[in-house]
Design a protein around this motif. Structure first.
Motif, PDB file in Angstrom:
ATOM      1  N   TYR A  27       0.830  -1.205   0.000  1.00 41.38           N
ATOM      2  CA  TYR A  27       0.000   0.000   0.000  1.00 41.38           C
ATOM      3  C   TYR A  27       0.869   1.262   0.000  1.00 41.38           C
ATOM      4  O   TYR A  27       0.508   2.268  -0.617  1.00 41.38           O
ATOM      5  N   GLY A  28       2.008   1.219   0.690  1.00 41.73           N
ATOM      6  CA  GLY A  28       2.901   2.383   0.690  1.00 41.73           C
ATOM      7  C   GLY A  28       3.398   2.705  -0.702  1.00 41.73           C
ATOM      8  O   GLY A  28       3.380   3.863  -1.143  1.00 41.73           O
ATOM      9  N   THR A  29       3.858   1.675  -1.426  1.00 38.81           N
ATOM     10  CA  THR A  29       4.324   1.868  -2.801  1.00 38.81           C
ATOM     11  C   THR A  29       3.200   2.367  -3.690  1.00 38.81           C
ATOM     12  O   THR A  29       3.358   3.344  -4.442  1.00 38.81           O
ATOM     13  N   SER A  30       2.056   1.703  -3.615  1.00 40.52           N
ATOM     14  CA  SER A  30       0.962   2.035  -4.530  1.00 40.52           C
ATOM     15  C   SER A  30       0.370   3.409  -4.251  1.00 40.52           C
ATOM     16  O   SER A  30       0.007   4.143  -5.180  1.00 40.52           O
ATOM     17  N   TYR A  31       0.292   3.781  -2.978  1.00 43.51           N
ATOM     18  CA  TYR A  31      -0.266   5.096  -2.652  1.00 43.51           C
ATOM     19  C   TYR A  31       0.687   6.206  -3.100  1.00 43.51           C
ATOM     20  O   TYR A  31       0.252   7.210  -3.684  1.00 43.51           O
ATOM     21  N   HIS A  32       1.981   6.016  -2.837  1.00 38.29           N
ATOM     22  CA  HIS A  32       2.966   6.995  -3.323  1.00 38.29           C
ATOM     23  C   HIS A  32       2.900   7.105  -4.839  1.00 38.29           C
ATOM     24  O   HIS A  32       2.937   8.215  -5.400  1.00 38.29           O
ATOM     25  N   ALA A  33       2.791   5.972  -5.522  1.00 36.04           N
ATOM     26  CA  ALA A  33       2.742   5.981  -6.984  1.00 36.04           C
ATOM     27  C   ALA A  33       1.538   6.753  -7.503  1.00 36.04           C
ATOM     28  O   ALA A  33       1.665   7.628  -8.371  1.00 36.04           O
ATOM     29  N   LEU A  34       0.367   6.429  -6.973  1.00 34.45           N
ATOM     30  CA  LEU A  34      -0.857   7.042  -7.488  1.00 34.45           C
ATOM     31  C   LEU A  34      -1.044   8.476  -7.009  1.00 34.45           C
ATOM     32  O   LEU A  34      -1.554   9.322  -7.751  1.00 34.45           O
ATOM     33  N   LYS A  35      -0.605   8.748  -5.774  1.00 36.86           N
ATOM     34  CA  LYS A  35      -0.830  10.075  -5.198  1.00 36.86           C
ATOM     35  C   LYS A  35       0.239  11.074  -5.630  1.00 36.86           C
ATOM     36  O   LYS A  35      -0.070  12.117  -6.227  1.00 36.86           O
ATOM     37  N   GLN A  36       1.509  10.782  -5.325  1.00 36.76           N
ATOM     38  CA  GLN A  36       2.572  11.738  -5.616  1.00 36.76           C
ATOM     39  C   GLN A  36       3.056  11.681  -7.068  1.00 36.76           C
ATOM     40  O   GLN A  36       3.274  12.720  -7.698  1.00 36.76           O
ATOM     41  N   ARG A  37       3.232  10.468  -7.605  1.00 40.04           N
ATOM     42  CA  ARG A  37       3.858  10.347  -8.921  1.00 40.04           C
ATOM     43  C   ARG A  37       2.858  10.519 -10.066  1.00 40.04           C
ATOM     44  O   ARG A  37       3.162  11.175 -11.049  1.00 40.04           O
ATOM     45  N   ALA A  38       1.673   9.913  -9.951  1.00 34.50           N
ATOM     46  CA  ALA A  38       0.688  10.050 -11.030  1.00 34.50           C
ATOM     47  C   ALA A  38      -0.296  11.175 -10.779  1.00 34.50           C
ATOM     48  O   ALA A  38      -0.916  11.670 -11.716  1.00 34.50           O
ATOM     49  N   GLN A  39      -0.479  11.564  -9.515  1.00 34.95           N
ATOM     50  CA  GLN A  39      -1.459  12.583  -9.147  1.00 34.95           C
ATOM     51  C   GLN A  39      -2.830  12.253  -9.757  1.00 34.95           C
ATOM     52  O   GLN A  39      -3.445  13.055 -10.458  1.00 34.95           O
ATOM     53  N   VAL A  40      -3.268  11.027  -9.463  1.00 34.11           N
ATOM     54  CA  VAL A  40      -4.526  10.525 -10.022  1.00 34.11           C
ATOM     55  C   VAL A  40      -5.692  11.408  -9.605  1.00 34.11           C
ATOM     56  O   VAL A  40      -5.814  11.805  -8.437  1.00 34.11           O
ATOM     57  N   TRP A  77      -3.770  10.869 -24.158  1.00 34.41           N
ATOM     58  CA  TRP A  77      -2.963  12.090 -24.197  1.00 34.41           C
ATOM     59  C   TRP A  77      -2.752  12.620 -22.776  1.00 34.41           C
ATOM     60  O   TRP A  77      -3.688  12.708 -21.989  1.00 34.41           O
ATOM     61  N   GLY A  78      -1.501  12.946 -22.454  1.00 40.21           N
ATOM     62  CA  GLY A  78      -1.195  13.474 -21.130  1.00 40.21           C
ATOM     63  C   GLY A  78      -1.151  12.419 -20.043  1.00 40.21           C
ATOM     64  O   GLY A  78      -1.163  12.756 -18.850  1.00 40.21           O
ATOM     65  N   GLY A  79      -1.083  11.154 -20.431  1.00 36.84           N
ATOM     66  CA  GLY A  79      -1.084  10.075 -19.442  1.00 36.84           C
ATOM     67  C   GLY A  79       0.237   9.956 -18.692  1.00 36.84           C
ATOM     68  O   GLY A  79       1.233  10.593 -19.030  1.00 36.84           O
ATOM     69  N   ARG A  80       0.225   9.113 -17.652  1.00 38.28           N
ATOM     70  CA  ARG A  80       1.410   8.880 -16.839  1.00 38.28           C
ATOM     71  C   ARG A  80       1.638   7.386 -16.712  1.00 38.28           C
ATOM     72  O   ARG A  80       0.762   6.660 -16.241  1.00 38.28           O
ATOM     73  N   TYR A  81       2.815   6.948 -17.150  1.00 40.86           N
ATOM     74  CA  TYR A  81       3.181   5.537 -17.090  1.00 40.86           C
ATOM     75  C   TYR A  81       4.090   5.343 -15.870  1.00 40.86           C
ATOM     76  O   TYR A  81       5.192   5.868 -15.826  1.00 40.86           O
ATOM     77  N   LEU A  82       3.604   4.576 -14.876  1.00 43.10           N
ATOM     78  CA  LEU A  82       4.329   4.395 -13.630  1.00 43.10           C
ATOM     79  C   LEU A  82       5.192   3.143 -13.699  1.00 43.10           C
ATOM     80  O   LEU A  82       4.684   2.021 -13.800  1.00 43.10           O
ATOM     81  N   VAL A  83       6.504   3.332 -13.644  1.00 42.11           N
ATOM     82  CA  VAL A  83       7.450   2.216 -13.653  1.00 42.11           C
ATOM     83  C   VAL A  83       7.680   1.809 -12.200  1.00 42.11           C
ATOM     84  O   VAL A  83       8.381   2.485 -11.450  1.00 42.11           O
ATOM     85  N   VAL A  84       7.074   0.681 -11.806  1.00 42.14           N
ATOM     86  CA  VAL A  84       7.094   0.247 -10.410  1.00 42.14           C
ATOM     87  C   VAL A  84       8.080  -0.895 -10.187  1.00 42.14           C
ATOM     88  O   VAL A  84       8.732  -0.980  -9.140  1.00 42.14           O
ATOM     89  N   GLY A  85       8.202  -1.804 -11.159  1.00 42.61           N
ATOM     90  CA  GLY A  85       9.094  -2.941 -10.991  1.00 42.61           C
ATOM     91  C   GLY A  85       9.089  -3.829 -12.210  1.00 42.61           C
ATOM     92  O   GLY A  85       8.438  -3.526 -13.230  1.00 42.61           O
ATOM     93  N   PHE A  86       9.815  -4.944 -12.098  1.00 39.03           N
ATOM     94  CA  PHE A  86      10.033  -5.812 -13.257  1.00 39.03           C
ATOM     95  C   PHE A  86       9.861  -7.275 -12.865  1.00 39.03           C
ATOM     96  O   PHE A  86      10.768  -8.099 -13.023  1.00 39.03           O
TER      97      PHE A  86
END
Length: 324
Positions: free
Chosen positions: A124-137, A230-239
């Motif tokens: 949840y920490g990773t996903s919330y940071h990703a969606l909130k801070q990085r993607a600003q969903v 258009w204007g999307g955000r691709y979140l690179v989380v892992g592999f």
């Protein structure tokens, strides 16, 4: 105390369970008697020397724990022996006791059990940071979650819905997708039997998705990037698929989209106040009944190799834990 030890880089089978000394509480640190430790994909990398951090040998994997404070070091005034806590340790959690930084240790709310507490931080920490801070969903946007039944994927499905997004969950089996439905996915895609890009075109009327949450990489990355709005955000989380994809850089240009890295561990280290606020908000979600981690299985210390192989085999739905 007993601990799972990595004495040299290798596969999960190379780990051993042995007796080591209980750590001492240095200034600013807390010693925690571990009741549960989350198993996460970075644990499979750190034992093979493929992760960003390379602890000195011997070390134990395990980056998030829940348990009871055994001792506190100088300068720690907000915790005391006997407190129930959960903590980010980076490594060391596959053991009966672990040393944690005080500022990465949080009191457990009343009523929370140890397995839940050890399931919150990485996923949840990773996903919330990703969606909130990085993607600003934003509410009303469409979020595609790849590997949606895994730990971080299922967390992203839940949090995306809480943030008002339309969530499309993509996974490799119908069983996994049924679990995603239970956790709020609006639409599902089986990318083993369906063409990812064709299905996304159908679901979005060829508009594309606003956010891609990608903890998988591999062959899914390019069709997901080609399916962005258009204007999307691709979140690179892992592999998790293994190969790190090489993406054509003309696509971000043509779509006006961003490729955004998500390194939650570094965020927690560099921006502790913002991370602490995220944790508080996640605990609020939990207290409101919105976050219910799906526990796939628990293993004793002696079963650590089995737990890690489950992760490597991409068999895990939700969360796996080590319970010493």
């Amino acid at each position: 105390m007993k601990a799972v030890l990595c004495r040299q880089y290798g596969p999960p089978e190379s780990l051993v369970v042995d007796q080591i000394d209980v750590p001492s509480a240095a200034p600013g640190n807390v010693v925690i008697d571990v009741k549960a430790c989350g198993v996460n994909f970075p644990d499979t990398l750190i034992i093979e020397g493929k992760y960003q951090f390379k602890p000195p040998f011997p070390f134990s994997p395990g980056g998030e724990v829940a348990g009871v404070v055994r001792a506190v070091g100088e300068g720690i005034t907000y915790l005391k022996p006997g407190d129930n806590v959960f903590a980010l340790t980076g490594w060391g959690g596959f053991a009966e006791s672990v040393l944690a930084d005080g500022f990465k240790t949080f009191p457990m709310p009343a009523g929370m059990d140890y397995t839940t507490a050890a399931s919150l931080m990485y996923t949840y920490g990773t996903s919330y940071h990703a969606l909130k801070q990085r993607a600003q969903v934003r509410s009303g946007e469409t979020v595609l979650v790849l590997g949606a039944a895994g730990g971080v994927g299922l967390a992203a499905v839940t949090l995306g819905k809480l943030m008002g997004a339309r969530v499309i969950a993509a996974a490799s089996t119908d069983e996994k997708l049924a679990l995603c439905r239970q956790y709020g996915a609006d639409e599902i895609i089986n990318y083993t039997t369906q063409n990812l890009r064709d299905r996304l075109n159908e679901l979005t009327g060829k508009r594309g998705v606003d956010v891609v949450y990608d903890p998988v990489g591999g062959d899914l990355a390019e069709p997901a990037l080609r399916s962005m709005a258009w204007g999307g955000r691709y979140l690179v989380v892992g592999f998790a698929a293994g190969p790190i994809p090489s993406l054509p850089f003309n696509l971000p240009l043509l779509k006006g989209c961003s490729v955004v890295g998500v390194f939650w561990g570094a965020f927690a280290e560099r921006q502790p106040k913002e991370n602490a606020q995220n944790v508080r908000e996640l605990l609020d979600f939990w207290q409101a009944g919105h976050l219910v981690p799906h526990i796939h299985a628990t293993y004793p210390l002696e079963g650590a190799a089995d737990a890690l192989n489950e992760m490597l085999g991409r068999k895990v739905m939700g969360k796996v834990l080590i319970v010493p």
